[in-house]
Every structure is written in structure tokens, then in C-alpha cells.
Scaffold this motif. Structure first.
Motif, PDB file in Angstrom:
ATOM      1  N   SER A 523       0.833  -1.212   0.000  1.00  0.00           N
ATOM      2  CA  SER A 523       0.000   0.000   0.000  1.00  0.00           C
ATOM      3  C   SER A 523       0.863   1.256   0.000  1.00  0.00           C
ATOM      4  N   PRO A 524       0.469   2.285  -0.755  1.00  0.00           N
ATOM      5  CA  PRO A 524       1.208   3.554  -0.674  1.00  0.00           C
ATOM      6  C   PRO A 524       1.090   4.150   0.726  1.00  0.00           C
ATOM      7  N   LEU A 525       2.111   4.887   1.113  1.00  0.00           N
ATOM      8  CA  LEU A 525       2.191   5.448   2.465  1.00  0.00           C
ATOM      9  C   LEU A 525       2.026   6.968   2.398  1.00  0.00           C
ATOM     10  N   VAL A 526       1.110   7.492   3.219  1.00  0.00           N
ATOM     11  CA  VAL A 526       0.911   8.940   3.338  1.00  0.00           C
ATOM     12  C   VAL A 526       1.132   9.317   4.801  1.00  0.00           C
ATOM     13  N   THR A 527       2.102  10.170   5.042  1.00  0.00           N
ATOM     14  CA  THR A 527       2.439  10.600   6.399  1.00  0.00           C
ATOM     15  C   THR A 527       2.022  12.052   6.616  1.00  0.00           C
ATOM     16  N   TYR A 528       1.388  12.303   7.743  1.00  0.00           N
ATOM     17  CA  TYR A 528       0.954  13.657   8.100  1.00  0.00           C
ATOM     18  C   TYR A 528       1.740  14.073   9.339  1.00  0.00           C
ATOM     19  N   PHE A 529       2.582  15.108   9.209  1.00  0.00           N
ATOM     20  CA  PHE A 529       3.335  15.623  10.353  1.00  0.00           C
ATOM     21  C   PHE A 529       2.765  16.988  10.708  1.00  0.00           C
ATOM     22  N   SER A 530       2.231  17.084  11.927  1.00  0.00           N
ATOM     23  CA  SER A 530       1.553  18.297  12.372  1.00  0.00           C
ATOM     24  C   SER A 530       2.346  18.968  13.485  1.00  0.00           C
ATOM     25  N   PHE A 531       2.072  20.270  13.703  1.00  0.00           N
ATOM     26  CA  PHE A 531       2.804  21.048  14.709  1.00  0.00           C
ATOM     27  C   PHE A 531       1.840  21.727  15.671  1.00  0.00           C
ATOM     28  N   LEU A 532       0.804  20.992  16.080  1.00  0.00           N
ATOM     29  CA  LEU A 532      -0.160  21.500  17.041  1.00  0.00           C
ATOM     30  C   LEU A 532       0.348  21.282  18.468  1.00  0.00           C
ATOM     31  N   SER A 533      -0.251  21.996  19.409  1.00  0.00           N
ATOM     32  CA  SER A 533       0.142  21.858  20.819  1.00  0.00           C
ATOM     33  C   SER A 533      -0.949  21.141  21.596  1.00  0.00           C
ATOM     34  N   CYS A 534      -0.584  20.565  22.738  1.00  0.00           N
ATOM     35  CA  CYS A 534      -1.552  19.885  23.614  1.00  0.00           C
ATOM     36  C   CYS A 534      -2.219  20.887  24.546  1.00  0.00           C
ATOM     37  N   HIS A 535      -2.691  21.989  23.982  1.00  0.00           N
ATOM     38  CA  HIS A 535      -3.265  23.046  24.806  1.00  0.00           C
ATOM     39  C   HIS A 535      -4.534  23.573  24.146  1.00  0.00           C
ATOM     40  N   ALA A 536      -5.578  23.709  24.951  1.00  0.00           N
ATOM     41  CA  ALA A 536      -6.837  24.331  24.523  1.00  0.00           C
ATOM     42  C   ALA A 536      -7.386  23.693  23.251  1.00  0.00           C
ATOM     43  N   ASN A 537      -7.828  24.514  22.295  1.00  0.00           N
ATOM     44  CA  ASN A 537      -8.474  23.993  21.091  1.00  0.00           C
ATOM     45  C   ASN A 537      -7.547  23.141  20.231  1.00  0.00           C
ATOM     46  N   GLU A 538      -6.260  23.465  20.237  1.00  0.00           N
ATOM     47  CA  GLU A 538      -5.336  22.690  19.401  1.00  0.00           C
ATOM     48  C   GLU A 538      -5.245  21.238  19.874  1.00  0.00           C
ATOM     49  N   LYS A 539      -5.460  21.007  21.141  1.00  0.00           N
ATOM     50  CA  LYS A 539      -5.490  19.631  21.621  1.00  0.00           C
ATOM     51  C   LYS A 539      -6.689  18.899  21.035  1.00  0.00           C
ATOM     52  N   GLY A 540      -7.838  19.594  20.953  1.00  0.00           N
ATOM     53  CA  GLY A 540      -9.010  19.001  20.324  1.00  0.00           C
ATOM     54  C   GLY A 540      -8.772  18.691  18.858  1.00  0.00           C
ATOM     55  N   MET A 541      -8.047  19.581  18.171  1.00  0.00           N
ATOM     56  CA  MET A 541      -7.717  19.325  16.761  1.00  0.00           C
ATOM     57  C   MET A 541      -6.849  18.077  16.625  1.00  0.00           C
ATOM     58  N   MET A 542      -5.870  17.947  17.518  1.00  0.00           N
ATOM     59  CA  MET A 542      -5.024  16.750  17.504  1.00  0.00           C
ATOM     60  C   MET A 542      -5.855  15.493  17.696  1.00  0.00           C
ATOM     61  N   GLU A 543      -6.830  15.550  18.600  1.00  0.00           N
ATOM     62  CA  GLU A 543      -7.683  14.392  18.857  1.00  0.00           C
ATOM     63  C   GLU A 543      -8.514  14.042  17.631  1.00  0.00           C
ATOM     64  N   ASP A 544      -8.998  15.066  16.931  1.00  0.00           N
ATOM     65  CA  ASP A 544      -9.738  14.827  15.680  1.00  0.00           C
ATOM     66  C   ASP A 544      -8.867  14.110  14.659  1.00  0.00           C
ATOM     67  N   ILE A 545      -7.676  14.655  14.440  1.00  0.00           N
ATOM     68  CA  ILE A 545      -6.793  14.121  13.408  1.00  0.00           C
ATOM     69  C   ILE A 545      -6.323  12.711  13.769  1.00  0.00           C
ATOM     70  N   PHE A 546      -5.938  12.518  15.008  1.00  0.00           N
ATOM     71  CA  PHE A 546      -5.415  11.228  15.457  1.00  0.00           C
ATOM     72  C   PHE A 546      -6.435  10.113  15.225  1.00  0.00           C
ATOM     73  N   ASP A 547      -7.686  10.375  15.562  1.00  0.00           N
ATOM     74  CA  ASP A 547      -8.707   9.343  15.434  1.00  0.00           C
ATOM     75  C   ASP A 547      -8.945   8.965  13.975  1.00  0.00           C
ATOM     76  N   VAL A 548      -9.139   9.956  13.112  1.00  0.00           N
ATOM     77  CA  VAL A 548      -9.495   9.648  11.720  1.00  0.00           C
ATOM     78  C   VAL A 548      -8.303   9.128  10.938  1.00  0.00           C
ATOM     79  N   TRP A 549      -7.112   9.703  11.140  1.00  0.00           N
ATOM     80  CA  TRP A 549      -5.955   9.213  10.389  1.00  0.00           C
ATOM     81  C   TRP A 549      -5.553   7.809  10.828  1.00  0.00           C
ATOM     82  N   SER A 550      -5.876   7.431  12.071  1.00  0.00           N
ATOM     83  CA  SER A 550      -5.579   6.071  12.524  1.00  0.00           C
ATOM     84  C   SER A 550      -6.529   5.055  11.899  1.00  0.00           C
ATOM     85  N   SER A 551      -7.797   5.434  11.739  1.00  0.00           N
ATOM     86  CA  SER A 551      -8.807   4.495  11.217  1.00  0.00           C
ATOM     87  C   SER A 551      -8.976   4.586   9.706  1.00  0.00           C
TER      88      SER A 551
END
Length: 788
Positions: A523-551
Motif C-alpha cells: 500500500s502507498p504510504l501517506v504521512t501527516y506531520f503536524s505542529f499542534l500543541s496539547c493546549h486548549a483547542n489545538e489539543k481538540g484538533m489533535m484528537e480529531d486528526i489522530f482518530d481519523v488518520w488512525s482508522s
């Protein structure tokens, strides 16, 4: 020369695409014996690498050294440098020895200085430059648009005595034509799913007399109607949209643009060295997150954990959207099969001649058996199905005992036994037409009776499934959370799907056919490297991305199909399927189709491996480290490493003979060391080593932050500078010059202007104090209070 720069120069000199002045297999005197080695000479740099012996590579700067013949062995020459250092090298013959002695002796930069000064001005004034006005090939413009191209010149000073070195590169930034098209197609599909579920919940066929269940169904219908309205507004907006093919970061809170990825661009970086062109590319984006829905209860990952903790296993099973859609599709396909079998029995199946194989009869019997197995397996995997099934038929006023699930299963088993017996008897009847027709008719009745029972079971299971779904959401808070998750996931999946499709097409366009052919096996590989922080709304964004990119690899499949016309100007994907099994069809021009291996060229669906990394680098990341928690980022990066290792292990198993396995293993080990040392806390080594490994794996690299323009710009220019270092052999000090030049004069400031109307990065002096030095913008390129 810096000590830490020598290994990079050695690697560069021994790369296959590096042009050198002289290259041969020599033997090097080491610890009393001659060991085989590879020798490469470029300019005043001589590199030696042992072939088999465990000897560290050697790099010699050919300044102030002497070259002499050996008095004892004709093929040996001696390189003397420093006060007491010498290196004995053996060539294959005397002619080769003389050639090497001459080349090494005149390799000194001081010796060639006169010649270099004479031709440098002519070279610098007439060297070929990338055309900054002509767009890319037609294949690229099939899915990309709005090119912005800039040539960037680097004047690198090497030493006080040598003239300045000039490197010309080209940056090209494009919008993706899929930015609005793919989300429109996905939103239409999501609306269809919601309408179908809403209609099912409104149906009276499954209805229970339980007031709590009826209220749960009413609540679910209310949430679904809200979703349908949101989808309808997004569809209306996207169908009428005639603006640029990207969503600016200032529109990231727009719900109508919720399914559209923020600031999606594809960026190409090209180095032209005389007649040799080297290219790399990146996808840059804002966070693929449901930002318009905000984060009062965290992101998708946190909301799912909260829902799972409040529901038992049975309720989770009945409300699982993917499982619900998969089961329903299986049941509807079974219902369709029953209809086609009934027609085949009545129309196509006739009594056969004695002694001849009854092919149609055997086919019918095999399909009935397979259908029976499918239904039985479905029932066994369905929690609490007995109670649900019996409740449905009790509500309909039927006799509870006669139409209970256990009674129908008993009747089915008896019918299957009778059917098998009668089908077996037909072939044993002698050549008596009247007798064979009698048993044939008896078998036909048995088949129809079996299919009737199967049909009744399928209908009951379909109604029971809806009842189970409504029952699982009987608690109002759980119902609300469930549908909030569903809407959020649809928005994120739409963005992710668009980004991955764009990255696949860009990589397909850039890589040679021999690399694309590997997609048939791995399978081709697609890597997403993000620079968000574990603070406030950006933590919520990380949680969004982590869940969908994992599944994502388990939810979405892609397939390539021929474009409807060879002169098509726009790639318009089609998206179909059910939740958990989405198929994205990407039409390709003939030039792109020719690159595919036989399996993908035939239109076979394939999955894409997606891996998500994150590294907080701003002041909010510092705040999270000192006052909050960075456990999420640590979990993300440890998970990403494990997934990367799995991918490398699979590559070693399937493509070891056509991949640089040793180089990949070394880079993976370096990445492991970096992650083990610290999977968070601004460990920039993780980013550097991930990108190095992804380049070797020929993966699609996606870089992003919240808006995709500030931290993302620092990351992409840093990676482009590393690309220059790798292919042009610049040192670390020069690397800083290259990076600053790209940030000042490249395309990323134009990306800022497109998003916020100003060619400035959104940083303040306070913020830059907390950012790692590699990611700091040059003076004069950033401003405070710039809306991002």
C-alpha cells in the motif's frame, strides 16, 4: 569542515545520482592488510567506504597533501597528509594507479582556483534556470491549478579564497482542484446515509411499545434532521461556489465549508544543477479537524472515549455506525439474492436428463447453503438478537412462539435437511420422466419453502437491527454525543479523504513507474506531520486528526479508473459505499494510467497506509509541558513509530529485492532512538528523522498546523533546505542561509497573503522566544496581531 557535516557529505558522495570526477574499486591498507573499498573523488573531496570490512568511512579534504608511488608494490600509491598521516591505496593496475595519483594531486582547491575564477562568472550568468512562468505538465494541471512559481538564488560563501557559490532553485505552489469537488461528493453521500437512517427510524415496521425507545428514536430523528440540514447547506454552497480552489484559514470556522480542508496546497521544490534536475514535493494543509463545531467536549478521540465509557458492550455494538451499515448491506444483499434465486427456480431450473449433471440445480443448492451460512453467522454475531427479534414480532401481533427467532431457526434447519435429501434423491431416480418430474417438483417446493423462511428471517433481522439501534441510544446524553461524533467524523473524513487523494495524485505524477509499480504489492504510504500543541483547542484538533488518520486505512479504499475523455481538464472523483467501507474512484489520464502496475491499472481497489505524527513547537506547547499534559502527543508519536515499523517490516517481506533495505533500517533505528529519547517536548530530531525516512520510502509527506501557513511554512522550508544540503553538499552554517532565503523569498509568504491578505507570518517576538531555532522566521518576515 564541520565534524558533524562529514557523514552527510560521505552519504551524498556515495548516492547513485551524485556525479563525481572519479570512481573506482580500490583496496585500502588497514591493520596490516588490504581491504576492498569504494573510492569517490569530487572536487577536493576524497571519500572511501569499505565494501565488507567493519571500517568507518573516510573523508579526506585534498588540501596540502602529497601523493607518491610505493617503492615495493607497483599498483600501490600513498596519500600523505598532515604531519604524520598517510593512507596506502592499491589500484587494479598501474594505469589506474597513475590516473588516481594525477586526479588526487590536482584536486586541491587552490590549484583549480585560477580555472574556477575564469569560468565562474560565465557559469553564473548563463546557468539554466527553472522557467518561472511556464506551468507544470498537463498531467499535473489535471488535478492542480493556480500555480505560483518563484526562483530562489542562494549565494553561498565557502572560503575566503574561493568565489561565492550560486545555487538556483525553484519553488512551485499549487491549489488542488479536488479541494471543493471531493468534499461535495462526500457530503452528498453523508446526506444520503443520514436520510436513509432517518427514514428507518421513522418507519413503523420495527416500532416498540416502549415509551423510552420511542423517545430515543424521536431524539435520533431530531439530530439526523439537523445533520441533513447542515449537509444540504454545505452542498448548496459548494455547488454554487466559483472562487479559488482552496479554503483560506480565515474561513476555518465556516460551517458551510466544514467538509473542505483548510489551506490545501501542493508544493514542488526543484534544484537544477547544469543538466540535472532533482525534485521533491509536499502537501501542506491546515488541521483536518471539525473546527466549526468547536471543542467544548474535546476532539473526536476524547468524545469517543467518553461515549464508550458510558455504554455497555451490547449498546456499543448496536450503535456502531460501521457495523450497522455493514450488517444492513449484508442483509439487503441476502434479500436480493433470495429474489434472484426464486426467479431462477421458477424460470431457469428444469428437470434434467438421467445421467447428466444438473448444473443449475447444483448452483441453486450451493447458493442456498451459502445464504443459510451467512444468516446464521449474522445471528450469532448480533448481541441480544433473540429479545429484539421477538419484540418486533410481538409488536406486530403475531404468535410469539410460532414467530420467535428460535422457532424460525428450528424450522430453517429442518427445511435445509429436507432440501438436501430431496436434491440428492433426484439424481438417483432411474430414467423415468414422470418419476423425475415428481421429485423435481417436490424439491422445488422445498427450495421455495426454505427461501421463504430465510426471507422472513432477513426481514426480522432488518427490523431488529433498527430496534437495537434506537434502544442503544435511549439515554439522551449518549444520543446527543453519538450524533455529535457522527457529524464531526463526517467533516474530518471529508477533509482527510481530499488531502490523501491529492497527495496520491501528486506522488503518482512525480514518481517513476518502477516506484509506482510497488503499489501493486504494498500500500502507498501517506504521512501527516503536524505542529499542534496539547493546549486548549489545538489539543481538540489533535484528537480529531489522530482518530481519523488512525482508522482511515480500514474505512476508505481507492481505485484508479480511466478518465471519461483523454482531453479531460479536471479530475472529478466519485465516492460511494457505506460507513466504514467507502470507495473513492479517481479518474486518470492515459499518461498517469501507464505508470500503474497491472493490478491497479485494472481498477482493483487498494488501501492507503496513513500515519500521523505531531510535535508541538510554540509557546502553547511549552505551557502544556509545564502546566498541562502532553500524554496525547506522546501516545501519537509512539503509535506512529509502531505503525512505521510495521510498514517497514512489510516492505522488507514483500519488496526487499527492490528497496534500499539497509538504508531504511538505519534510518528507522535513528528514528526509534529519537522517539525513545523523548516522544514530545519539542524534540526536533523526530521531525528530521521522520522526513528523512519518508523520503527514502518514497512516501507522500503532508505538513500542517492549525492554519497551514505559519508553523507549516517553517517546516516545509526547513525540509527543502535539508533537500538542498543532501543534494548540494552544503554545511550547517550554509543551511541556515538557505532556509532564511526560502522563508524570505520563496512562495510561503504568498501563501500567507492568500489566506490573510498580508505577506507576513503570524508570530510575535514573545512567541519566537519559545520556538526552536530551526523553526524561527527571519527578521522582517513576521508580525504580531496578524489574524490567522
Amino acid at each position: 569542515m564541520e565534524d558533524n557535516n562529514a557523514p552527510d557529505i560521505v552519504k551524498w558522495l556515495f548516492k547513485e545520482d551524485t556525479t563525481v570526477d572519479l570512481s573506482d574499486d580500490l583496496s585500502m591498507h588497514y591493520q596490516g592488510e588490504y581491504v576492498a573499498c569504494q573510492a569517490r573523488l569530487k572536487g577536493n573531496l576524497l571519500a572511501l567506504k569499505a565494501v565488507e570490512a567493519a571500517v568507518e568511512p573516510i573523508l579526506i579534504v585534498c588540501e596540502g597533501l602529497r601523493v607518491e608511488k610505493d617503492e615495493d608494490i607497483a599498483e600501490v600509491f600513498v596519500v600523505k597528509y598532515g604531519d604524520s598521516h598517510q593512507l596506502r591505496l592499491m589500484a587494479a593496475d598501474e594505469a589506474t594507479r597513475d590516473k588516481w595519483m594525477l586526479k588526487v594531486a590536482v584536486a586541491s582547491y587552490q590549484i583549480v582556483r585560477g580555472e574556477l575564477d575564469e569560468i565562474s562568472q560565465l557559469y553564473l550568468n548563463n546557468s539554466s534556470k527553472p522557467d518561472s512562468t511556464s506551468p507544470r505538465s498537463n498531467t499535473s494541471l489535471y488535478f492542480l491549478t493556480s500555480p505560483f512559481i518563484k526562483d530562489v538564488e542562494f549565494h553561498i560563501k565557502s572560503t575566503a579564497s574561493a568565489p561565492m557559490r550560486k545555487i538556483t532553485c525553484s519553488e512551485e505552489m499549487y491549489e488542488s482542484k479536488l479541494t471543493m469537488i471531493a468534499p461535495l461528493e462526500y457530503t452528498k453521500l453523508a446526506k444520503k446515509w443520514s436520510v436513509e437512517l432517518c427514514d428507518l427510524l421513522k418507519s413503523k415496521s420495527w416500532r416498540s411499545n416502549n415509551a423510552i425507545v420511542l423517545e430515543a428514536a424521536t431524539n435520533a430523528v431530531r439530530h439526523l434532521n439537523s445533520h441533513i440540514e447542515i449537509y444540504a447547506q454545505a452542498i448548496e454552497f459548494l455547488e454554487k461556489y466559483d472562487g479559488p480552489s482552496f479554503r483560506p484559514s480565515k474561513e476555518k470556522y465556516s460551517l458551510a465549508l466544514g467538509p473542505v480542508p483548510t489551506n490545501l496546497h501542493v508544493q514542488f521544490f526543484k534544484i537544477v544543477d547544469k543538466d540535472v534536475t532533482t525534485t521533491c514535493h509536499f502537501v501542506t494543509i491546515g488541521a483536518t479537524s471539525a473546527i466549526p463545531l468547536r471543542f467544548p467536549n474535546g476532539g473526536l478521540h476524547r468524545q469517543k472515549l467518553a461515549l464508550y465509557s458510558s455504554m455497555d458492550a451490547t449498546r456499543l455494538d448496536h450503535s456502531n455506525g460501521v457495523r450497522f451499515a455493514t450488517r444492513r448491506r449484508t442483509l439487503l444483499e441476502s434479500k436480493k439474492t433470495i429474489g434472484s434465486l426464486t426467479r431462477k427456480i421458477d424460470v431457469d431450473w428444469q428437470v434434467g436428463k438421467f445421467g447428466h449433471v444438473d448444473k443449475i440445480g447444483l448452483e441453486i443448492l450451493a447458493e442456498v447453503r451459502q445464504l443459510h451460512g451467512t444468516i446464521v453467522d449474522m445471528i450469532s454475531s448480533f448481541p441480544n438478537i433473540n429479545n429484539l427479534f421477538n419484540t418486533v414480532y410481538t409488536h406486530e401481533g403475531s404468535d410469539d412462539h410460532q414467530y420467535s427467532l428460535s422457532s424460525q431457526l428450528d424450522a430453517l434447519e429442518m427445511s435445509m435437511i429436507s432440501l438436501n435429501s430431496k436434491m440428492a434423491v433426484i439424481d438417483t431416480i432411474e430414467d423415468n420422466k414422470e418419476g423425475r418430474e415428481h421429485f423435481h417438483q417436490s424439491a422445488r417446493v422445498a427450495l421455495n419453502s426454505t427461501l421463504d423462511i430465510l426471507l422472513q428471517l432477513v426481514e426480522g433481522l432488518l427490523h431488529s437491527q433498527v430496534l437495537g439501534f434506537a434502544t442503544s441510544l435511549r439515554i439522551a446524553n449518549d444520543c446527543q454525543t453519538y450524533f455529535q461524533i457522527q457529524l464531526r467524523e463526517d467533516l474530518i473524513l471529508s477533509q482527510t479523504l481530499t488531502v490523501v487523494a491529492t497527495g496520491l495524485l501528486a506522488t503518482l505524477d512525480q514518481l517513476p513507474p518502477k516506484e509506482i509499480a510497488k503499489w501493486d504489492v504494498l500500500s502507498p504510504l501517506v504521512t501527516y506531520f503536524s505542529f499542534l500543541s496539547c493546549h486548549a483547542n489545538e489539543k481538540g484538533m489533535m484528537e480529531d486528526i489522530f482518530d481519523v488518520w488512525s482508522s482511515f486505512p480500514t474505512q476508505v479504499r481507492f481505485k484508479f479508473i480511466p478518465a471519461s475523455s483523454t482531453v479531460s481538464q479536471v479530475c472529478i472523483p466519485t465516492i460511494a459505499g457505506v460507513r466504514g467501507d467507502i470507495i473513492v474512484s479517481l479518474p486518470l489520464l492515459p499518461a498517469l494510467l501507464e505508470k500503474l502496475g497491472p493490478r491497479l491499472a485494472a481498477g482493483e481497489p487498494f488501501r492507503v497506509r496513513t500515519i500521523f505524527w505531531n510535535l508541538g513547537i510554540n509557546h502553547e506547547a511549552t505551557l502544556a509541558q509545564s502546566m498541562g499534559s502532553i500524554a496525547l502527543e506522546e501516545e501519537i508519536n509512539v503509535t506512529a513509530y509502531n505503525e512505521t515499523k510495521k510498514y517497514v517490516d512489510e516492505l522488507k517481506e514483500k519488496l526487499a529485492d527492490v528497496s534500499p533495505i539497509h538504508e531504511i533500517e538505519d534510518q528507522l533505528e535513528e528514528l526509534r532512538v529519537a522517539v525513545d529519547e523523548n516522544p514530545s517536548r519539542k524534540n526536533v530530531a523526530i521531525f528530521t528523522r521522520v522526513m528523512t525516512l519518508m523520503a527514502t520510502l518514497r512516501a507522500t509527506c503532508t505538513l500542517g498546523c492549525k492554519s497551514g501557513k505559519d508553523r507549516t511554512s517553517m517546516a516545509v522550508t526547513l525540509e527543502e533546505a535539508r533537500f538542498v544540503k543532501e543534494h548540494c553538499g552544503v554545511c550547517s552554517d550554509q543551511l541556515v542561509q538557505v532556509t532564511e532565503s526560502l522563508r524570505k523569498n520563496g512562495v510561503r509568504l504568498e501563501n500567507c497573503r492568500k489566506n490573510i491578505g498580508k505577506s507576513l507570518y503570524s508570530f510575535s517576538p514573545f512567541q519566537t522566544h519559545f520556538i526552536p531555532k530551526e523553526f524561527r522566521p527571519p527578521a522582517g518576515t513576521y508580525g504580531h496581531n496578524v489574524k490567522s
